[in-house]
Design a protein around this motif. Structure first.
Motif, PDB file in Angstrom:
ATOM      1  N   ASN B 578      66.560  14.083  65.950  1.00 20.67           N
ATOM      2  CA  ASN B 578      66.810  13.893  64.521  1.00 20.67           C
ATOM      3  C   ASN B 578      65.813  12.939  63.874  1.00 20.67           C
ATOM      4  O   ASN B 578      65.466  13.085  62.703  1.00 20.67           O
ATOM      5  CB  ASN B 578      68.249  13.427  64.298  1.00 20.67           C
ATOM      6  CG  ASN B 578      69.225  14.592  64.354  1.00 20.67           C
ATOM      7  OD1 ASN B 578      69.411  15.292  63.369  1.00 20.67           O
ATOM      8  ND2 ASN B 578      69.786  14.843  65.528  1.00 20.67           N
ATOM      9  N   TRP B 631      72.903  19.791  60.671  1.00 18.36           N
ATOM     10  CA  TRP B 631      71.868  19.884  59.644  1.00 18.36           C
ATOM     11  C   TRP B 631      72.401  20.742  58.510  1.00 18.36           C
ATOM     12  O   TRP B 631      73.190  21.666  58.728  1.00 18.36           O
ATOM     13  CB  TRP B 631      70.582  20.520  60.205  1.00 18.36           C
ATOM     14  CG  TRP B 631      69.935  19.703  61.282  1.00 18.36           C
ATOM     15  CD1 TRP B 631      70.252  18.407  61.656  1.00 18.36           C
ATOM     16  CD2 TRP B 631      68.863  20.096  62.162  1.00 18.36           C
ATOM     17  NE1 TRP B 631      69.447  17.985  62.690  1.00 18.36           N
ATOM     18  CE2 TRP B 631      68.584  19.001  63.026  1.00 18.36           C
ATOM     19  CE3 TRP B 631      68.108  21.259  62.302  1.00 18.36           C
ATOM     20  CZ2 TRP B 631      67.586  19.041  64.008  1.00 18.36           C
ATOM     21  CZ3 TRP B 631      67.112  21.308  63.279  1.00 18.36           C
ATOM     22  CH2 TRP B 631      66.852  20.206  64.108  1.00 18.36           C
ATOM     23  N   PRO B 638      68.659  17.021  58.477  1.00 21.53           N
ATOM     24  CA  PRO B 638      69.782  16.300  59.073  1.00 21.53           C
ATOM     25  C   PRO B 638      70.652  15.719  57.950  1.00 21.53           C
ATOM     26  O   PRO B 638      70.126  15.127  57.008  1.00 21.53           O
ATOM     27  CB  PRO B 638      69.101  15.186  59.871  1.00 21.53           C
ATOM     28  CG  PRO B 638      67.715  15.686  60.134  1.00 21.53           C
ATOM     29  CD  PRO B 638      67.360  16.529  58.958  1.00 21.53           C
ATOM     30  N   LYS B 642      75.096  12.827  59.751  1.00 22.76           N
ATOM     31  CA  LYS B 642      74.461  12.858  61.075  1.00 22.76           C
ATOM     32  C   LYS B 642      73.523  11.657  61.246  1.00 22.76           C
ATOM     33  O   LYS B 642      73.495  11.017  62.306  1.00 22.76           O
ATOM     34  CB  LYS B 642      73.694  14.182  61.236  1.00 22.76           C
ATOM     35  CG  LYS B 642      72.974  14.386  62.544  1.00 22.76           C
ATOM     36  CD  LYS B 642      73.820  14.206  63.780  1.00 22.76           C
ATOM     37  CE  LYS B 642      74.784  15.316  64.055  1.00 22.76           C
ATOM     38  NZ  LYS B 642      75.577  15.087  65.299  1.00 22.76           N
TER      39      LYS B 642
END
Lengths: 88, 657
Positions: B578, B631, B638, B642
């Motif tokens: 990420n 996502w 993202p 998250k």
């Protein structure tokens, strides 16, 4: 002496060291193995006859098509035996 | 006392000719590990958003891994990081060799370069000393010569060198960075970033001890692991017997027998990746004729076998292993023909054999070996170069370009001389080669006339030699990886070989709770992707993970003294993914080009062969995958939730100007 009506000629190509695994000294990579076998022979029998170890863990192709060991062979079949792989 | 890391990184400013050392706390490593994780976190923090990757403001990092040099097996990868000039987003690439451990022995977990020198330099890195040296005489030399000259100047054969060749110097956006005379951090175009800084090479040697918390445990893990790893392929435990039984049933009826780690190990250790070529060709994993052909018709086994396994190693001089590797998939061959006749060279990898083989319907192994050597010396990515040649051939065949454009070359599928000459032109940026030296996306833009339909790439990076129609997991990673078009991440097959379900309880739980078969497969795929990011943070080679039940969690706890669970480590892998993805969001790269060539999705589908009528429903895959990884849909960014969950939101407040 072979009877052309009763036997067929097949070609077996071995990859990734299968010839060494089967202790086939003098295996010619360019030529492969050219064998005469009785008509109606299944791939399973040929593979066993060649002596490939762990044969149920290998991948088989005839004329480019994936096949199983139960497949009946036909005259002029071009068989490739390989170790399944992934990565790289 | 925490261990495993050196606790420091260095930033060399090539404009100012100075360097500065920064310390990092243990908490940083617990969050990001090292390798790509450290690299992405430091660059996100230090580098302004939206800068040109070839400008002096950019940063280029050479990172070791958290387990590198600790005694852990498979842990010697060099991780190079920066903003990719090829894709405009996050860029990374890794290579084997021995330099990664040396970076740590010099006292650093990573060395970053920023600024740009006025004239060519190389940088000597030893413990407590960074020295910038004049490289005017090295500029123009190939990577092999550069390595030899530096070692000779330092009168030390053990110093480890990473350098660029002519392609990096000439800012080819498909150039890479070469170490150990042929191990290449090839992807993402980071050779051009190095070239833009006029940094010809780095040479590293250190004598520091790399701290390991419980070395005796590491030794025990190694002993146990190697005992199992070196065992014959026929395993006798119950699971193996069960798998063998399934294999037996599959082989009888003709269902594909899945690859197993011991078999992959067996092939890799004997042949390297070159042992896979024939198999990939037959199952449909090897894309042929610029992704438009059918292997069974266009590149049948009689051709593929010429560039596979025993034929490739017929002139093998010796096998070799990278640092801490028990597999030893590398090989040095005697070159029999061509401009390097009589010299030793690297055995070509499958990716090179595929890109200069099936992709362009070419089966002249001697020519491929010569091209491989040319590319390694020039420091250019063989995947992207082969793909660029394929693109050019298809343009020529369709009368979009002709001999007046190609400098007299009559391009065609499988024509060795023309292929080698065009490769040389790309390397040197000569004539039409200049157009191709920045990859197919830019070449198509320059050429126009509908040529973009032959430019096979994902997000600007040329696709590697694994067909996503064969394993649709690749379509997901090619399209949505922060560095798109990468084959060293995960796929459905890889995720099974990694054994992510067996390794991580959380993955088992998620898979069990998944709604349908497709969702279960995507959960495993996502876990495979996180797992590889974890490995990249450790400096580990994915071949360790593909060929064994790699004890990475045990290694990490033994080396660092931490006591984290497998799932906690997997979350770090997810964080690294990420982090890299969020970098793309910040750079605006994600919305600009999250594309993949339609051929890679089976649009149109092939009419024959093992991939007959395969079309990938990318939209469904995308929707489910994004849901799994957190996502947003359809953007692929993202989500804030998250980012907060992974505690990385603060790194990405700045937006591109």
């Amino acid at each position: 002496m072979t009877d052309s009506k009763q036997t067929i000629t097949i070609k077996v190509r071995l990859f990734a060291g299968l010839d060494q695994d089967a202790n086939l000294n003098g295996y010619d990579r360019q030529e492969g193995l050219n064998l005469n076998v009785p008509r109606g022979t299944r791939l399973k029998k040929v593979v066993k006859m060649i002596g490939l170890p762990d044969r149920h863990l290998l991948a088989y192709f005839i004329n480019g098509e994936r096949v199983g060991l139960w497949r009946k062979l036909e005259d002029a079949d071009d068989i490739s035996c390989l170790k399944p792989a992934a990565g790289g | 006392m925490p261990a495993g890391f050196m606790g420091k990184y260095c930033v060399v400013d090539l404009t100012k000719g100075s360097s500065e050392v920064f310390e990092l706390k243990e908490e940083f490593y617990k969050k990001y590990l090292s390798g790509y994780g450290l690299g992405a976190a430091i660059i996100a923090e230090r580098q302004k958003a939206g800068i040109d990757p070839l400008s002096p403001e950019s940063h280029l990092g050479f990172c070791s891994g958290l387990l590198t040099g600790s005694g852990a097996l498979f842990s010697g990868r060099l991780m190079v990081v920066g903003k990719s000039p090829l894709t405009g987003g996050w860029g990374d690439a890794n290579a084997g060799g021995f330099i990664s451990r040396e970076i740590k022995k010099a006292g650093y977990d990573a060395v970053f370069f920023t600024g740009a020198a006025e004239s060519p330099v190389w940088v000597s890195i030893t413990h407590d000393n960074i020295e910038i040296k004049n490289a005017s005489e090295l500029w123009g030399k190939d990577t092999f010569e550069t390595e030899e000259i530096i070692k000779s100047q330092l009168s030390d054969n053990r110093v480890q060198v990473a350098s660029i060749g002519i392609s990096g110097e000439r800012l080819s956006l498909i150039s890479g960075i070469v170490t150990d005379k042929g191990r290449v951090a090839a992807r993402s175009g980071l050779g051009a970033v190095m070239g833009s800084k006029k940094l010809k090479a780095i040479a590293v040697k250190g004598d520091r001890t790399i701290p390991v918390q419980r070395p005796e445990i590491v030794k025990k893990i190694n002993t146990r692991f190697l005992k199992d790893y070196r065992q014959s392929r026929t395993s006798h435990n119950l699971i193996a017997r069960f798998l063998n039984f399934l294999g037996y049933i599959s082989s009888i009826v003709g269902i594909s027998v899945p690859p197993r780690p011991p078999t992959v190990k067996e092939v890799l250790s004997k042949y390297g990746t070159a042992g896979f070529t024939a198999y990939y060709s037959l199952v449909g994993d090897m894309p042929v004729k610029n992704w438009g052909g059918i292997a069974a018709l266009d590149y049948p086994i009689g051709k593929a076998e010429k560039i596979s396994d025993d034929n490739v190693i017929k002139n093998l001089k010796r096998r070799y292993a990278c640092q801490s590797c028990p597999l030893a998939c590398g090989g040095i061959i005697n070159i029999e023909k061509g401009r390097y006749q009589g010299l030793e060279g690297h055995k070509p990898e499958y990716e090179t054999l595929g890109a200069f083989g099936g992709l362009i319907l070419h089966d002249n192994l001697d020519a491929i070996i010569e091209i491989n050597e040319m590319c390694n010396r020039a420091g250019i990515d063989t995947v992207s170069t082969g793909a660029s040649v394929a693109f050019a051939i298809e343009c020529f065949e369709n009368n979009i370009i002709d001999e007046s454009i190609t400098g007299g070359l009559k391009l065609g599928w499988g024509k060795s001389e023309e292929i080698a000459r065009l490769t040389e032109m790309i390397i040197k940026r000569e004539g039409f080669g200049d157009t191709l030296a920045d990859g197919v996306k830019r070449a198509a833009k320059k050429i126009g006339q509908g040529s973009e339909k032959f430019a096979v790439h994902a997000g600007g990076q040329e696709l590697p030699m694994h067909d996503s129609r064969y394993d649709p997991g690749f379509a997901v990673t090619y399209k949505f990886e922060p560095t798109p078009g990468r084959h060293t991440i995960s796929s459905h097959l890889y995720a099974n070989l990694y054994g992510v379900k067996e390794k991580f309880p959380e993955v088992r739980r998620r898979v069990k709770g998944a709604g349908d078969k497709e969702a279960r497969k995507l959960h495993l795929l996502a876990a495979g992707i996180f797992y590889v990011q974890l490995l990249n943070g450790c400096g580990m080679c994915i071949f360790g993970a593909l060929t064994s039940s790699l004890p990475v969690v045990e290694y990490l706890n033994a080396v660092t003294g931490w006591d984290l669970s497998a799932d906690e480590y997997l979350e770090i892998g997810e964080r690294i993914l990420n982090l890299r993805k969020a970098f793309n969001v910040r750079e605006g790269a994600i919305t600009d080009d999250q594309s993949i060539h339609p051929r890679a999705l089976g649009k149109p589908p092939l009419s024959k062969g093992p991939l007959k009528n395969v079309t990938i429903d990318m939209e469904t895959l995308q929707k489910k995958y994004f849901e799994i990884v957190g996502w947003d849909y359809p953007g692929g960014n993202p989500t804030q939730a998250k980012m907060k969950e992974l505690n990385i939101a603060s790194l990405f407040r700045a937006k591109p100007e």
